[in-house]
Design a protein around this motif. Structure first.
Motif, short mmCIF file in Angstrom:
data_model
loop_
_atom_site.label_atom_id
_atom_site.label_comp_id
_atom_site.label_asym_id
_atom_site.label_seq_id
_atom_site.Cartn_x
_atom_site.Cartn_y
_atom_site.Cartn_z
N ILE A 1 -12.75 -13.16 8.88
CA ILE A 1 -11.46 -13.84 8.50
C ILE A 1 -11.81 -15.38 8.85
CG2 ILE A 1 -9.94 -11.97 9.20
CD1 ILE A 1 -9.17 -13.58 11.90
N GLY A 2 -10.85 -16.34 8.14
CA GLY A 2 -10.87 -17.65 8.56
C GLY A 2 -11.07 -18.51 7.59
N GLY A 3 -11.87 -18.30 6.38
CA GLY A 3 -12.20 -19.13 5.27
C GLY A 3 -13.03 -20.16 5.73
N ARG A 4 -12.22 -21.18 5.55
CA ARG A 4 -13.02 -22.46 5.53
C ARG A 4 -13.03 -23.07 7.19
NH1 ARG A 4 -10.63 -25.52 0.70
NH2 ARG A 4 -9.29 -23.52 0.85
N VAL A 5 -12.47 -22.03 7.94
CA VAL A 5 -12.69 -22.35 9.49
C VAL A 5 -13.56 -21.36 10.17
CG1 VAL A 5 -11.58 -21.87 11.56
CG2 VAL A 5 -10.01 -22.94 9.62
N HIS A 6 -14.57 -21.73 10.52
CA HIS A 6 -15.96 -20.94 10.42
C HIS A 6 -16.58 -21.57 11.87
CE1 HIS A 6 -19.05 -18.19 10.31
NE2 HIS A 6 -19.98 -18.99 9.32
N THR A 7 -16.36 -20.87 12.82
CA THR A 7 -17.08 -21.12 14.05
C THR A 7 -18.38 -20.51 14.37
OG1 THR A 7 -14.90 -21.65 14.88
CG2 THR A 7 -16.70 -21.55 16.73
N LEU A 8 -19.36 -20.84 14.60
CA LEU A 8 -20.59 -20.32 15.10
C LEU A 8 -20.79 -20.53 16.55
CD1 LEU A 8 -22.78 -21.27 12.08
CD2 LEU A 8 -21.51 -19.11 12.33
N ARG A 9 -21.76 -19.55 17.27
CA ARG A 9 -22.16 -19.54 18.40
C ARG A 9 -23.49 -19.31 18.64
NH1 ARG A 9 -16.82 -18.10 18.04
NH2 ARG A 9 -15.35 -19.36 19.29
N MET B 1 3.97 -1.19 -1.22
CA MET B 1 3.79 -2.30 -0.73
C MET B 1 4.28 -3.51 -1.16
SD MET B 1 0.98 -3.71 1.15
CE MET B 1 -0.34 -2.29 1.36
N ASP B 2 4.91 -4.52 -0.12
CA ASP B 2 5.76 -5.65 -0.60
C ASP B 2 4.83 -6.60 -1.04
OD1 ASP B 2 8.43 -4.65 0.34
OD2 ASP B 2 7.91 -4.94 2.38
N ALA B 3 3.89 -6.98 -0.62
CA ALA B 3 3.01 -8.06 -0.89
C ALA B 3 1.38 -7.90 -0.69
CB ALA B 3 3.25 -9.39 -0.39
N ILE B 4 0.68 -8.21 -1.58
CA ILE B 4 -0.80 -8.15 -1.35
C ILE B 4 -1.42 -9.57 -1.24
CG2 ILE B 4 -3.15 -7.68 -2.30
CD1 ILE B 4 -1.56 -5.38 -4.22
N VAL B 5 -2.09 -9.84 -0.26
CA VAL B 5 -2.10 -11.44 0.22
C VAL B 5 -3.85 -11.34 -0.24
CG1 VAL B 5 -2.54 -13.29 1.68
CG2 VAL B 5 -0.70 -11.65 2.01
N ILE B 6 -4.26 -12.25 -1.09
CA ILE B 6 -5.62 -12.42 -1.55
C ILE B 6 -6.22 -13.62 -0.55
CG2 ILE B 6 -7.17 -12.81 -3.52
CD1 ILE B 6 -4.92 -11.78 -5.19
N GLY B 7 -6.98 -13.19 0.21
CA GLY B 7 -7.60 -14.32 0.96
C GLY B 7 -7.33 -14.33 2.55
N ALA B 8 -8.16 -14.25 3.55
CA ALA B 8 -7.73 -14.45 4.71
C ALA B 8 -8.07 -15.43 5.58
CB ALA B 8 -8.58 -12.99 5.59
N GLY B 9 -8.03 -16.74 4.71
CA GLY B 9 -8.21 -18.00 5.45
C GLY B 9 -6.93 -18.38 6.08
N VAL B 10 -6.55 -19.47 6.70
CA VAL B 10 -5.37 -19.62 7.40
C VAL B 10 -4.19 -19.28 6.59
CG1 VAL B 10 -6.60 -20.85 9.25
CG2 VAL B 10 -5.75 -22.14 7.51
N ALA B 11 -4.22 -19.89 5.53
CA ALA B 11 -2.99 -19.75 4.75
C ALA B 11 -2.56 -18.31 4.12
CB ALA B 11 -3.32 -20.54 3.25
N GLY B 12 -3.72 -17.50 4.09
CA GLY B 12 -3.41 -16.07 3.74
C GLY B 12 -2.90 -15.33 5.22
N LEU B 13 -3.63 -15.65 6.14
CA LEU B 13 -3.35 -15.10 7.50
C LEU B 13 -1.77 -15.46 7.88
CD1 LEU B 13 -6.57 -15.53 9.31
CD2 LEU B 13 -5.70 -13.50 8.38
N ALA B 14 -1.34 -16.86 7.54
CA ALA B 14 -0.10 -17.33 7.96
C ALA B 14 1.21 -16.66 7.06
CB ALA B 14 -0.14 -18.92 7.73
N ALA B 15 0.56 -16.40 5.89
CA ALA B 15 1.60 -15.65 4.86
C ALA B 15 1.68 -14.34 5.31
CB ALA B 15 0.88 -15.58 3.34
N ALA B 16 0.71 -13.56 5.62
CA ALA B 16 0.74 -12.23 6.07
C ALA B 16 1.52 -12.10 7.34
CB ALA B 16 -0.45 -11.53 6.15
N ARG B 17 1.34 -13.01 8.25
CA ARG B 17 2.11 -12.94 9.58
C ARG B 17 3.42 -13.08 9.48
NH1 ARG B 17 2.47 -17.26 13.91
NH2 ARG B 17 2.54 -16.34 15.84
N GLU B 18 3.89 -14.20 8.56
CA GLU B 18 5.24 -14.34 8.37
C GLU B 18 5.94 -13.13 7.51
OE1 GLU B 18 8.80 -17.28 8.36
OE2 GLU B 18 6.50 -17.01 9.24
N LEU B 19 5.41 -12.57 6.68
CA LEU B 19 6.01 -11.53 6.11
C LEU B 19 6.11 -10.31 7.15
CD1 LEU B 19 3.56 -11.52 3.02
CD2 LEU B 19 6.20 -11.64 2.81
#
Length: 399
Positions: free
Chosen positions: A35-43, A1-19
Motif C-alpha cells: 500500500i502507499g502508492g507514491r509514499v514508499h519507505t525502504l529500510r 458492494m457500496d464502492a470499489i476504490v481503485i488504488g491504495a495510495g493515501v487518497a484511496g485509503l483515505a476514501a475507503a476509511r471515510e466510507l
C-alpha cells in the motif's frame, strides 16, 4: 458492494476509511504488492535511517495529515550553497518575495519571473534561487506552468504554515498503514477495465470481476494519461480533456550514505545551482551521515538513461569542493514506474479549470488523488488525503 476504490495510495485509503467510518461497504484494489502508492519507505540493510523513495516531508500543519503523522519532527538547520556558504537570509528573502509573485493575469511562471515588476523587487541571486525553487519544488516546467496556479499553491501553503517542514523518523509509511487499519485491501490486483452505467460499475482485473454501486478512481494522473486502464463506455470528452490538460512532473531521488559527514553540523539543505542534481538535504532529525539528492522537471528529464548516483556524486563533489564516495547509494526514478508514470501533477498555463473537471463525478465514477485537488494542494500528501475524503463523502451523499 457500496464502492470499489481503485488504488491504495493515501487518497484511496483515505476514501475507503471515510466510507468505513460512515458504515459503507468498500474494497480497495491495488496493483502493487504494497500500500502507499507514491509514499514508499525502504529500510535497507546497513542503513541507520529509513529511506523515502517517494514523499518525504510533512508540509505545514494540515488537519488531515498531522493526526496520521504525529511522530513528525520539524526540520531545523541552515540552507547552504556552493563552497558551503550559509544563505539563510537569501532563502528567507526569496520565500517572502514569492508571496507577491506577479500573478494578477494568467501567464507562465517564466513570463512572470521576467516581468519588470519582479525584476525591480529582486536581486539576481534572488531571481536565480526563486526559479530553482519553483521548478524543483513543483517538478514543473516554468515555461509552461501557470503562474496563477503556483500563486494559489503558495497561498494555500501559507495558510497551513507550509514553511514549517517535518520528517517522520520512523518512516512516512506509518501514514498509509494507519489509514489502512481495518480496511479490506486486495494487493497484486491490477485493474484493466472499468465498465460503468447508471446501474453501477464492474471492475475487471487480471483474474476477476468486481461489482459495486460506485467506484472511486484514484489512479495517478500519469496512469490516466497513458490509458493504462480502459473505461467502457469511454469517459466523456470534457473529462478526457481535463486529463490531457494537466501535466505530470518527473522526479529522480538519490539517497547517499557516507561513513562520516562531509558538511557542517547545522546544514539542513544544500543547493547546488547548475548541477545535474541541484538540491540535497539531510535526513533530519537523524544525525546519520546521509543525504538525499533531488532532481525534478528538466533536471530529471536530463538524467533519463544516465547513472543518477554518479550524477548526484558529481554534483555533491562540485559543491563541497572535494571528491566524496558513499558507502551506500539508492536511486529512484518515478517516471520509470509504470504504476505512477511521474512523481506528482502540476498545472500548465490556462489549465486551472482542468483540476476541478478532473475531480468531477462521471455517473457512478468518482475521482480522487492529488491531481484532483483544486484548492492549491496538488502534489502533496495532505492534498491527496483530502480528495479521498471528499470523494467518499460524494459517494455517501448519493446513496
Amino acid at each position: 458492494m457500496d464502492a470499489i476504490v481503485i488504488g491504495a495510495g493515501v487518497a484511496g485509503l483515505a476514501a475507503a476509511r471515510e466510507l468505513q467510518l460512515g458504515g459503507r461497504d468498500a474494497i480497495v484494489l491495488e496493483a502493487r504488492d504494497r500500500i502507499g502508492g507514491r509514499v514508499h519507505t525502504l529500510r535497507p540493510r546497513g542503513w541507520p535511517v529509513p529511506v523515502e523513495a517517494g514523499a518525504e516531508f510533512v508540509h505545514g500543519r494540515s488537519k488531515v495529515l498531522l493526526p496520521l503523522a504525529r511522530e513528525a519532527r520539524e526540520v531545523r538547520g541552515g540552507h547552504y550553497s556552493g563552497a558551503l556558504e550559509r544563505q539563510d537570509d537569501l532563502w528567507a528573502s526569496v520565500m517572502e518575495k514569492l508571496e507577491k509573485l506577479p500573478s494578477a493575469r494568467e501567464r507562465t511562471v517564466a513570463e512572470a519571473l521576467r516581468s519588470l515588476r519582479w525584476r525591480l523587487r529582486t536581486t539576481a541571486d534572488e531571481r536565480r534561487l526563486a526559479a530553482d525553487f519553483l521548478e524543483g519544488f513543483n517538478a514543473a516546467r516554468l515555461d509552461r506552468a501557470s503562474v496563477k496556479a503556483i500563486a494559489q499553491q503558495l497561498r494555500a501553503s501559507a495558510e497551513i504554515e507550509g514553511d514549517r517542514i517535518s520528517r517522520i523518523p520512523r518512516g512516512y509509511d506509518v501514514v498509509p498503514h494507519r489509514l489502512a487499519r481495518g480496511l479490506r485491501i486486495e494487493l497484486r490486483t491490477r485493474v484493466r477495465l472499468v465498465r460503468w452505467s447508471r446501474s453501477g460499475v464492474q471492475v475487471v482485473t487480471d483474474d476477476r470481476r468486481w461489482e459495486g454501486r460506485r467506484a472511486i478512481v484514484t489512479l495517478p494522473l500519469g496512469v490516466l494519461q497513458a490509458g493504462a486502464v480502459r473505461f467502457e463506455p469511454r469517459l466523456p470528452g470534457w473529462k478526457s480533456s481535463a486529463i490531457s490538460a494537466l501535466a505530470m512532473g518527473p522526479v529522480v531521488k538519490v539517497a547517499l550514505l557516507f561513513d562520516r559527514p562531509h558538511w557542517p553540523d547545522d546544514l539542513a539543505f544544500l543547493h547546488a545551482h547548475g548541477q545535474p542534481v541541484p538540491t540535497f538535504w539531510r535526513t533530519l532529525p537523524s544525525r546519520a551521515p546521509a543525504l538525499v539528492g533531488w532532481a525534478a522537471s528538466r533536471n530529471a528529464d536530463a538524467l533519463r538513461g544516465k547513472n543518477a548516483v554518479d550524477a548526484a556524486l558529481r554534483s555533491l563533489s562540485a559543491v563541497l569542493k572535494k571528491r566524496v564516495q558513499p558507502v551506500g547509494a539508492l536511486a529512484f526514478d518515478w517516471q520509470e514506474d509504470e504504476l505512477s508514470r511521474g512523481a506528482y501533477s502540476w498545472v500548465p498555463v490556462r489549465s486551472m479549470k482542468a483540476q476541478r473537471a478532473l475531480a468531477k463525478r462521471v455517473g457512478p465514477l468518482h475521482f480522487a488523488g492529488e491531481a484532483t485537488d483544486f484548492d492549491g494542494a496538488c502534489g502533496t500528501v495532505h492534498g491527496a488525503i483530502a480528495t479521498g475524503i471528499r470523494a467518499a463523502r460524494e459517494v455517501s451523499a448519493r446513496r
